[in-house]
Enzyme design. Sequence first.
Site, PDB file in Angstrom:
ATOM      1  N   PRO A  10       0.781  -1.231   0.000  1.00 30.09           N
ATOM      2  CA  PRO A  10       0.000   0.000   0.000  1.00 30.09           C
ATOM      3  C   PRO A  10       0.814   1.283   0.000  1.00 30.09           C
ATOM      4  O   PRO A  10       1.829   1.388   0.703  1.00 30.09           O
ATOM      5  CB  PRO A  10      -0.824  -0.106   1.294  1.00 30.09           C
ATOM      6  CG  PRO A  10      -0.180  -1.166   2.099  1.00 30.09           C
ATOM      7  CD  PRO A  10       0.467  -2.099   1.135  1.00 30.09           C
ATOM      8  N   ASN A  11       0.332   2.211  -0.790  1.00 31.81           N
ATOM      9  CA  ASN A  11       0.851   3.584  -0.902  1.00 31.81           C
ATOM     10  C   ASN A  11       2.156   3.702  -1.677  1.00 31.81           C
ATOM     11  O   ASN A  11       2.572   4.821  -1.997  1.00 31.81           O
ATOM     12  CB  ASN A  11       0.985   4.251   0.487  1.00 31.81           C
ATOM     13  CG  ASN A  11      -0.348   4.366   1.183  1.00 31.81           C
ATOM     14  OD1 ASN A  11      -1.305   4.861   0.597  1.00 31.81           O
ATOM     15  ND2 ASN A  11      -0.447   3.868   2.400  1.00 31.81           N
ATOM     16  N   ARG A  18       5.538  12.682  -1.808  1.00 33.48           N
ATOM     17  CA  ARG A  18       5.885  13.312  -0.539  1.00 33.48           C
ATOM     18  C   ARG A  18       7.037  12.535   0.107  1.00 33.48           C
ATOM     19  O   ARG A  18       7.395  11.467  -0.359  1.00 33.48           O
ATOM     20  CB  ARG A  18       4.690  13.294   0.419  1.00 33.48           C
ATOM     21  CG  ARG A  18       4.010  14.648   0.551  1.00 33.48           C
ATOM     22  CD  ARG A  18       2.839  14.574   1.498  1.00 33.48           C
ATOM     23  NE  ARG A  18       1.706  13.899   0.877  1.00 33.48           N
ATOM     24  CZ  ARG A  18       0.890  14.463  -0.007  1.00 33.48           C
ATOM     25  NH1 ARG A  18       1.075  15.711  -0.390  1.00 33.48           N
ATOM     26  NH2 ARG A  18      -0.106  13.795  -0.528  1.00 33.48           N
ATOM     27  N   TYR A  23      12.032   8.518   0.992  1.00 34.34           N
ATOM     28  CA  TYR A  23      11.824   7.573  -0.118  1.00 34.34           C
ATOM     29  C   TYR A  23      12.440   8.028  -1.449  1.00 34.34           C
ATOM     30  O   TYR A  23      12.311   7.319  -2.438  1.00 34.34           O
ATOM     31  CB  TYR A  23      10.316   7.334  -0.313  1.00 34.34           C
ATOM     32  CG  TYR A  23       9.633   6.770   0.912  1.00 34.34           C
ATOM     33  CD1 TYR A  23       9.958   5.496   1.394  1.00 34.34           C
ATOM     34  CD2 TYR A  23       8.673   7.502   1.605  1.00 34.34           C
ATOM     35  CE1 TYR A  23       9.338   4.979   2.522  1.00 34.34           C
ATOM     36  CE2 TYR A  23       8.041   6.984   2.736  1.00 34.34           C
ATOM     37  CZ  TYR A  23       8.383   5.736   3.186  1.00 34.34           C
ATOM     38  OH  TYR A  23       7.776   5.210   4.303  1.00 34.34           O
ATOM     39  N   ASN A  74       7.899  -5.897  -1.059  1.00 33.86           N
ATOM     40  CA  ASN A  74       7.909  -4.761  -0.144  1.00 33.86           C
ATOM     41  C   ASN A  74       6.464  -4.618   0.335  1.00 33.86           C
ATOM     42  O   ASN A  74       5.638  -4.018  -0.356  1.00 33.86           O
ATOM     43  CB  ASN A  74       8.380  -3.477  -0.832  1.00 33.86           C
ATOM     44  CG  ASN A  74       8.435  -2.305   0.147  1.00 33.86           C
ATOM     45  OD1 ASN A  74       7.902  -2.387   1.255  1.00 33.86           O
ATOM     46  ND2 ASN A  74       9.064  -1.217  -0.266  1.00 33.86           N
ATOM     47  N   ALA A  77       3.251  -0.884   4.687  1.00 29.73           N
ATOM     48  CA  ALA A  77       2.742  -0.863   6.068  1.00 29.73           C
ATOM     49  C   ALA A  77       2.331  -2.254   6.554  1.00 29.73           C
ATOM     50  O   ALA A  77       2.386  -2.535   7.767  1.00 29.73           O
ATOM     51  CB  ALA A  77       1.569   0.102   6.176  1.00 29.73           C
ATOM     52  N   GLU A  98      12.601  -9.869   1.225  1.00 26.06           N
ATOM     53  CA  GLU A  98      11.858  -8.680   1.668  1.00 26.06           C
ATOM     54  C   GLU A  98      12.704  -7.438   1.402  1.00 26.06           C
ATOM     55  O   GLU A  98      13.916  -7.441   1.672  1.00 26.06           O
ATOM     56  CB  GLU A  98      11.598  -8.835   3.172  1.00 26.06           C
ATOM     57  CG  GLU A  98      10.929  -7.657   3.840  1.00 26.06           C
ATOM     58  CD  GLU A  98      10.823  -7.858   5.360  1.00 26.06           C
ATOM     59  OE1 GLU A  98      11.380  -8.857   5.892  1.00 26.06           O
ATOM     60  OE2 GLU A  98      10.199  -7.004   6.011  1.00 26.06           O
ATOM     61  N   HIS A 100      12.836  -3.039   1.748  1.00 23.64           N
ATOM     62  CA  HIS A 100      12.295  -1.739   2.161  1.00 23.64           C
ATOM     63  C   HIS A 100      13.187  -0.656   1.597  1.00 23.64           C
ATOM     64  O   HIS A 100      14.417  -0.747   1.701  1.00 23.64           O
ATOM     65  CB  HIS A 100      12.225  -1.626   3.686  1.00 23.64           C
ATOM     66  CG  HIS A 100      11.332  -2.660   4.269  1.00 23.64           C
ATOM     67  ND1 HIS A 100       9.968  -2.580   4.171  1.00 23.64           N
ATOM     68  CD2 HIS A 100      11.605  -3.841   4.882  1.00 23.64           C
ATOM     69  CE1 HIS A 100       9.438  -3.654   4.717  1.00 23.64           C
ATOM     70  NE2 HIS A 100      10.410  -4.446   5.146  1.00 23.64           N
ATOM     71  N   ARG A 107      13.840   4.138  12.038  1.00 26.77           N
ATOM     72  CA  ARG A 107      12.669   5.021  12.057  1.00 26.77           C
ATOM     73  C   ARG A 107      11.839   4.791  13.330  1.00 26.77           C
ATOM     74  O   ARG A 107      12.401   4.467  14.362  1.00 26.77           O
ATOM     75  CB  ARG A 107      11.875   4.798  10.765  1.00 26.77           C
ATOM     76  CG  ARG A 107      12.707   5.169   9.515  1.00 26.77           C
ATOM     77  CD  ARG A 107      11.927   4.947   8.250  1.00 26.77           C
ATOM     78  NE  ARG A 107      10.747   5.810   8.203  1.00 26.77           N
ATOM     79  CZ  ARG A 107       9.762   5.675   7.294  1.00 26.77           C
ATOM     80  NH1 ARG A 107       9.846   4.711   6.375  1.00 26.77           N
ATOM     81  NH2 ARG A 107       8.729   6.483   7.318  1.00 26.77           N
TER      82      ARG A 107
HETATM   83  O1  CA2 Z   1      10.733   1.724   3.384  1.00 30.01           O
HETATM   84  C1  CA2 Z   1       9.838   1.072   2.835  1.00 30.01           C
HETATM   85  O2  CA2 Z   1       9.956   0.595   1.695  1.00 30.01           O
HETATM   86  C2  CA2 Z   1       8.487   0.870   3.542  1.00 30.01           C
HETATM   87  O3  CA2 Z   1       8.054  -0.468   3.286  1.00 30.01           O
HETATM   88  C3  CA2 Z   1       7.532   1.891   2.933  1.00 30.01           C
HETATM   89  C4  CA2 Z   1       6.143   1.957   3.597  1.00 30.01           C
HETATM   90  C5  CA2 Z   1       6.261   2.031   5.120  1.00 30.01           C
HETATM   91  O4  CA2 Z   1       4.977   1.892   5.705  1.00 30.01           O
HETATM   92  C6  CA2 Z   1       7.184   0.954   5.683  1.00 30.01           C
HETATM   93  O5  CA2 Z   1       7.302   1.122   7.087  1.00 30.01           O
HETATM   94  C7  CA2 Z   1       8.579   1.038   5.055  1.00 30.01           C
HETATM   95  C8  CA2 Z   1       5.334   3.161   3.070  1.00 30.01           C
HETATM   96  C9  CA2 Z   1       5.284   3.246   1.556  1.00 30.01           C
HETATM   97  C10 CA2 Z   1       4.669   4.455   0.941  1.00 30.01           C
HETATM   98  O6  CA2 Z   1       4.852   5.658   1.625  1.00 30.01           O
HETATM   99  C11 CA2 Z   1       4.655   6.875   1.022  1.00 30.01           C
HETATM  100  C12 CA2 Z   1       4.650   7.975   1.860  1.00 30.01           C
HETATM  101  C13 CA2 Z   1       4.475   9.232   1.343  1.00 30.01           C
HETATM  102  C14 CA2 Z   1       4.326   9.426  -0.021  1.00 30.01           C
HETATM  103  C15 CA2 Z   1       4.335   8.332  -0.855  1.00 30.01           C
HETATM  104  C16 CA2 Z   1       4.493   7.054  -0.350  1.00 30.01           C
END
Ligand code: CA2
Length: 140
Positions: A10-11, A18, A23, A74, A77, A98, A100, A107
């Site tokens: 997700p996301n 952002r 990222y 990956n 969340a 896996e 990240h 973090r």
């Molecule tokens: O570091 C990673 O790849 C994570 O898997 C990314 C996830 C986070 O919940 C994990 O703890 C670590 C979040 C991915 C997307 O986050 C965004 C945040 C803001 C804007 C766009 C994507």
Amino acid sequence: MKKILVINGPNLNLLGLREPAIYGNRDFNALIEFIKESARSLGLQVECFQSNHEGAIVDKIQQAYGVFDGIVINPAAYTHTSVAILDALKAVAIPTVEVHISDVSEREEFRRHSFVSLYAAKTIMGKGFDGYREALSFFL
Ligand code: CA2
């Protein structure tokens, strides 16, 4: 040629929108292109799948049984919450790495625990997009 399934949770489809300090500033399309080019240069066949839905990710892992030789995931969340994704990986028993993008160990406290790590052969974190290439190279 080995077939690898790359799953993004997700996301991650909003990458680049952002939090560039965490990222990076490249978007999700750039990530998919990076993964495809990495697979091409490593001589691996790759399919990319992204979903914001836990059940859809579980379904995709189940469908990978007998089809894919490896999984790069990956779980985003869901890393920190999903016993369902862990159980699906265990059920199909496909070798899994896996990934990240960020260093989750540096973090918030809640990001330090990963259910998927209990199954994954390897966890790569904090290497940005390059982590996906390293994960793919595990299957050579
Ligand atoms: O570091 C990673 O790849 C994570 O898997 C990314 C996830 C986070 O919940 C994990 O703890 C670590 C979040 C991915 C997307 O986050 C965004 C945040 C803001 C804007 C766009 C994507």
